[in-house]
Design a protein around this motif. Structure first.
Motif, PDB file in Angstrom:
ATOM      1  N   THR A 202     -14.052 -17.882 -24.272  1.00  0.00           N
ATOM      2  CA  THR A 202     -13.752 -18.168 -25.856  1.00  0.00           C
ATOM      3  C   THR A 202     -14.329 -18.507 -26.450  1.00  0.00           C
ATOM      4  OG1 THR A 202     -11.850 -19.458 -25.343  1.00  0.00           O
ATOM      5  CG2 THR A 202     -11.259 -17.829 -24.239  1.00  0.00           C
ATOM      6  N   ASN A 207     -10.278 -15.978 -39.315  1.00  0.00           N
ATOM      7  CA  ASN A 207      -9.598 -14.951 -40.403  1.00  0.00           C
ATOM      8  C   ASN A 207     -10.384 -14.810 -42.002  1.00  0.00           C
ATOM      9  OD1 ASN A 207      -8.040 -16.299 -41.349  1.00  0.00           O
ATOM     10  ND2 ASN A 207      -6.260 -16.122 -39.604  1.00  0.00           N
ATOM     11  N   ARG A 213      -9.729 -18.999 -35.201  1.00  0.00           N
ATOM     12  CA  ARG A 213      -8.690 -18.546 -33.810  1.00  0.00           C
ATOM     13  C   ARG A 213     -10.187 -18.160 -32.897  1.00  0.00           C
ATOM     14  NH1 ARG A 213      -5.442 -19.009 -37.340  1.00  0.00           N
ATOM     15  NH2 ARG A 213      -4.303 -17.050 -38.040  1.00  0.00           N
ATOM     16  N   TRP A 214      -9.177 -18.409 -31.873  1.00  0.00           N
ATOM     17  CA  TRP A 214      -9.861 -18.139 -30.463  1.00  0.00           C
ATOM     18  C   TRP A 214      -9.513 -16.772 -29.763  1.00  0.00           C
ATOM     19  CZ3 TRP A 214     -12.937 -21.932 -28.940  1.00  0.00           C
ATOM     20  CH2 TRP A 214     -12.140 -23.311 -29.300  1.00  0.00           C
ATOM     21  N   TYR A 215     -11.380 -16.624 -29.749  1.00  0.00           N
ATOM     22  CA  TYR A 215     -11.570 -14.552 -29.524  1.00  0.00           C
ATOM     23  C   TYR A 215     -12.166 -14.947 -28.239  1.00  0.00           C
ATOM     24  CZ  TYR A 215     -10.749 -13.526 -34.419  1.00  0.00           C
ATOM     25  OH  TYR A 215      -9.641 -14.007 -36.041  1.00  0.00           O
ATOM     26  N   THR A 216     -11.804 -13.525 -27.248  1.00  0.00           N
ATOM     27  CA  THR A 216     -12.776 -13.251 -25.821  1.00  0.00           C
ATOM     28  C   THR A 216     -14.389 -13.507 -26.470  1.00  0.00           C
ATOM     29  OG1 THR A 216     -10.577 -12.770 -24.945  1.00  0.00           O
ATOM     30  CG2 THR A 216     -12.781 -11.803 -23.819  1.00  0.00           C
ATOM     31  N   GLU A 433     -14.841  -6.074 -38.574  1.00  0.00           N
ATOM     32  CA  GLU A 433     -13.871  -6.970 -39.100  1.00  0.00           C
ATOM     33  C   GLU A 433     -12.884  -6.761 -40.409  1.00  0.00           C
ATOM     34  OE1 GLU A 433     -11.710 -11.479 -39.182  1.00  0.00           O
ATOM     35  OE2 GLU A 433     -14.464 -10.781 -38.810  1.00  0.00           O
TER      36      GLU A 433
END
Length: 595
Positions: A202, A207, A213-216, A433
């Motif tokens: 991750t 945003n 935020r944590w994202y893959t 996004e």
């Protein structure tokens, strides 16, 4: 490698390091990261929990130097590092912190016998008290000014560093002093203080409210690292609490924005600053630090949380978003009302200008290369589906039957998928996004209108009146539609992007008011209500989101300055102006034939 900004460390700036000492007895509470069971009753538990928003009773029972199970992968555990690495100063900011969690954070690096490796000041630990409540940002700036280590390591005051956490971080900075590196942040449960291993795939993002935020991590990062998960993972943003940075590079980029208040968005601001000033950010997957994550803040914020959030994010937007600034303030109009103070005094604007120019040049070059494969004419072909839907002498009649509504809904969804496919293939990550954000909002709204239910049925009851007495009339064409088209044509001639948005929004809201007034006169208040439902739901609420009426009232000063002057005449719906074409295509079933 020889970095052009700072150069390399000299041999006399590198020091030996030593591994940690012996583990504690395994039967002690919480040892090896196990949960700690607290026997107190629920009332006592709740009483103490609210002081810090974690279970301080459990923390107080766990050894200050508790031993953790090594959460690194086998491959990481076998990695070797140079015997000599740069020294570091560890900066821990705290406010009303629980004594046991604070001391456990301090003991983590003391127990590992890194006395040559972590810089000692005139005393082993130096405490600096600010004279008043100033927040994390000011405290970190002050702490960095007292630090003497060549690397600054920022930690929160409720952390536990795992085996071998420090040398991988310093090794990356020793290789390139403009790298800013973070450990993988493992989770310490706020109720039981159980240590939970986090994923090594991750990375950090944010945003449009600049919330972290944590994202893959994308597959491209695994490919770039040749499937070696012990290599660092490049990340767009810092989570904020835990990272290491060369002290001179920290000063070179201007440290933090000193006009931000308390804490919030400073991690996103410094992330943008690092990348724009020639640095990079990595998550070092062979370094792990545990952190107590709380569901909410246990202390109050001076001025209130809303003021602090909008003040800091508005400063960030003004300094770094360039042409995207209007998008942030359109989504979050409350931020417009905040006095952010002077942003021109930021040293980084001048220090990093050359780098920003180079970044923009590379961005333009990348866009030029992609233009050879992707062209906006593909979007034209998507929008042609909308125009084809309303071909004929009476395009607005489509809104008067259930079959017509189904055709509108089906075509709009088809066009949305068509444009989404183009953006996914040809857009930048930021454009993708933005489109995903708008598209998700759009789909939720239009579903309320397209699905069977009272909104759709009530509109159909009034649709014949709206069509026959308003939309298809020459009066609506001359008073409403043509003025709207004039605004679209006028917008393209304006130089600044904010001015264009002002004209587009004022033109739309003026057209909506004009149409609403005619419907009210001919079809009554029920017709007006259902027409507003159509605009809000069939267009996915996008116009309301981008052009809020409290900022773009048709009779307000902004619109008086932004709308075209008297005598300005649009070329028409089929002109070469792409804005006119896109907007009128989308609104085609509400526009009578316009020339």
């Amino acid at each position: 490698q020889n970095n052009p900004i700072l150069g390399n460390y000299r041999s006399d700036q590198l020091f030996d390091w030593q591994p940690k000492g012996e583990p504690n007895p395994s039967h002690w509470p919480g040892e090896l990261g196990q949960k700690c069971i607290v026997p107190e009753d629920t009332e006592t538990y709740n009483k103490y929990f609210k002081f810090h928003e974690f279970n301080v009773l459990a923390s107080d029972r766990i050894a200050l130097n508790r031993t953790l199970r090594d959460s690194r992968s086998d491959s990481c555990q076998s990695k070797q590092y140079p015997n000599q690495l740069p020294d570091a100063s560890v900066i821990i900011v705290f406010h009303n912190e629980a004594y046991s969690t604070l001391l456990r954070t301090l003991h983590i690096y003391l127990k590992q016998h890194l006395k040559h490796y972590v810089r000692e000041l005139s005393v082993p630990i130096k405490i600096i008290r600010l004279g008043r409540r100033s927040g994390l940002i000011q405290a970190r700036i002050l702490g960095s000014s007292h630090a003497v280590g060549r690397v600054l390591i920022f930690l929160d005051s409720h952390c536990e560093c795992n085996e071998g956490w420090l040398e991988p971080l310093l090794d990356r900075i020793a290789g390139d002093r403009t790298r800013v590196v973070c450990p993988i942040i493992d989770v310490i449960d706020e109720h039981s203080f159980r240590y939970v291993t986090a994923s090594d795939m991750t990375y950090g993002g944010f945003n449009w409210k600049f919330g972290f935020r944590w994202y893959t991590a994308p597959d491209s990062e695994l490919i770039r690292r040749n499937n070696d998960r012990t290599l660092p993972l490049r990340t767009p943003a810092l989570s904020g609490g835990l990272y290491a940075i060369d002290r001179q590079f920290f000063e070179y980029i201007g440290k933090y924005d000193s006009k931000m208040v308390i804490w919030g968005a400073e991690n996103i601001e410094i992330s943008l600053r690092i990348w724009m000033c020639g640095g990079s950010i990595e998550i070092v997957t062979c370094s792990r630090v545990g952190h107590v994550f709380r569901n909410k803040t246990p202390y109050t914020l001076p001025g209130g949380s809303n003021y602090i959030v909008w003040h800091n994010t508005a400063r960030l937007a003004h300094v770094w978003l360039d042409d995207w600034t209007h998008f942030f303030f359109t989504l979050y109009p409350s931020a417009r009302q905040i006095d952010v103070g002077s942003i021109f005094a930021l040293v980084l604007v001048y220090k990093c200008e050359a780098q920003r120019t180079r970044s923009r040049s590379r961005s333009r070059a990348n866009r030029n290369r992609s233009d050879q494969l992707c062209h906006l004419k593909e979007v034209d072909s998507c929008l042609d589906k909308l125009e084809a839907m309303t071909k004929g002498p009476n395009p607005t009649a489509i809104i008067t039957t259930p079959e017509g509504i189904d055709k509108i809904c089906g075509t709009v969804n088809e066009v949305n998928k068509c444009i989404k496919a183009f953006i996914k293939r040809c857009g930048t990550p930021l454009q993708r996004e933005v489109f995903d954000f708008v598209s998700e909002h759009f789909q939720q709204k239009i579903k309320q209108f397209c699905d069977s239910g009272p909104i759709r049925e009530n509109f159909l009851k009034n649709s014949v009146c709206i069509h026959d007495k308003v939309l298809s009339t020459s009066q609506h064409k001359s008073n409403c539609n043509n003025n709207y088209l004039s605004s679209l044509e006028f917008a393209i001639n304006r130089t600044e992007i904010d001015d264009r948005i002002d004209t587009l929004c004022c033109g739309h809201n003026t057209w909506e008011d004009c149409t609403d007034s005619m419907i009210g006169h001919s079809c009554g208040s029920e017709g007006q209500k259902n027409f507003k439902n159509l605009i809000d739901k069939a267009f996915g609420g996008i116009t309301t989101m981008i052009c809020p009426r409290n900022f773009f009232p048709p009779t307000g000063n902004i619109c008086k300055k932004s709308l075209p002057p008297r005598g300005f005449k649009a070329k028409g719906r089929l002109s070469d102006n792409p804005i006119s074409k896109y907007v009128t295509s989308y609104f085609s079933f509400l526009f009578s034939n316009t020339t």
